[in-house]
Design a protein around this motif. Structure first.
Motif, short mmCIF file in Angstrom:
data_model
loop_
_atom_site.label_atom_id
_atom_site.label_comp_id
_atom_site.label_asym_id
_atom_site.label_seq_id
_atom_site.Cartn_x
_atom_site.Cartn_y
_atom_site.Cartn_z
N LEU A 1 1.03 -1.36 0.13
CA LEU A 1 0.17 -0.24 0.21
C LEU A 1 0.81 1.56 -0.02
CD1 LEU A 1 -3.07 1.06 0.81
CD2 LEU A 1 -1.91 0.87 3.03
N TYR A 2 0.34 2.57 -0.35
CA TYR A 2 1.70 3.98 -0.45
C TYR A 2 0.48 4.52 -0.75
CZ TYR A 2 0.69 4.99 -4.93
OH TYR A 2 -0.14 5.54 -6.31
N PHE A 3 0.80 5.79 -0.27
CA PHE A 3 0.37 7.03 -0.17
C PHE A 3 1.27 8.42 -0.26
CE2 PHE A 3 2.08 7.08 4.55
CZ PHE A 3 3.09 7.86 4.81
N LYS A 4 1.00 9.75 -0.29
CA LYS A 4 1.31 10.63 -1.01
C LYS A 4 1.59 11.54 0.01
CE LYS A 4 -0.77 9.86 -4.85
NZ LYS A 4 -1.74 10.51 -6.64
N SER A 5 2.45 12.40 0.42
CA SER A 5 2.61 13.21 1.30
C SER A 5 2.89 14.75 0.38
CB SER A 5 3.22 12.59 2.41
OG SER A 5 2.64 13.93 3.03
N HIS A 6 3.40 15.49 0.75
CA HIS A 6 4.31 16.74 0.42
C HIS A 6 4.27 18.04 1.46
CE1 HIS A 6 0.60 19.74 -0.62
NE2 HIS A 6 0.43 18.63 -1.01
N LYS A 7 5.11 18.73 1.28
CA LYS A 7 5.56 19.49 2.36
C LYS A 7 4.14 20.57 2.99
CE LYS A 7 9.62 22.53 3.91
NZ LYS A 7 10.22 22.64 3.40
#
Length: 168
Positions: free
Chosen positions: A162-168
């Protein structure tokens, strides 16, 4: 788990950058706070600062699992020179229980993307019994290689991811 569950992993280039193609053999549920994340979800770094609740349900019981969490986009998606950055490593997780029931080899580190949108990948591997320790020591955060780790510890292909995305 249907093979279609792999589609987001292929589209998100998790299959290729981090993992080889596999046939899912377990269910993986990841909750930050009370919210379950899905493949490709966006999660704020502040929401993922604390260790998530991770449950693994396999078809074979009793069984033990290894959980690897990496960022393949470190330090930036355009130049991932530190690929893969290890965020969490837990072995000997009993089937059906939370990851905290396993043995933590690398302490959880929440996402801290310095630039761009980063992917954070959870990969679960079925063990052939209790591991108690890993063959590759010391385990380092930078330049971790999930495939190599799986080979060195006789884990084979993932049972779930499973993966998720994240940004500043």
């Amino acid at each position: 788990m249907p093979r279609a569950a792999l589609d987001p992993l292929v589209v998100g280039k998790v299959i290729g950058d981090v993992l080889d193609m596999f046939v899912p053999a377990a269910e993986l549920a990841v909750h930050y706070g009370g919210e379950e994340i899905g493949n490709g979800s966006e999660v704020k770094p502040s929401s993922a600062a604390q260790r998530p609740k991770v449950q693994i349900k396999g078809a074979i019981s009793p069984s033990y699992y290894t959980l690897v969490m990496v960022d393949p986009d470190a330090p930036s998606p355009g130049e991932p020179t530190l690929r893969e950055w290890l965020h969490w490593l837990v072995i000997d997780i009993p089937e059906g229980s939370d990851a905290t029931e396993g043995k933590e080899i690398m302490e959880y580190m929440g996402p801290k993307p310095p630039a761009g949108v980063h992917r954070y990948v959870f990969a679960v591997f079925q063990q052939h019994g209790l591991m108690e320790t890993v063959k590759r020591k010391p385990v380092e955060r930078q330049l971790f290689d999930t495939r190599q780790f799986a080979r060195e510890n006789d884990l084979g292909l993932p049972a779930a991811a499973l993966y998720f995305k994240s940004h500043k």
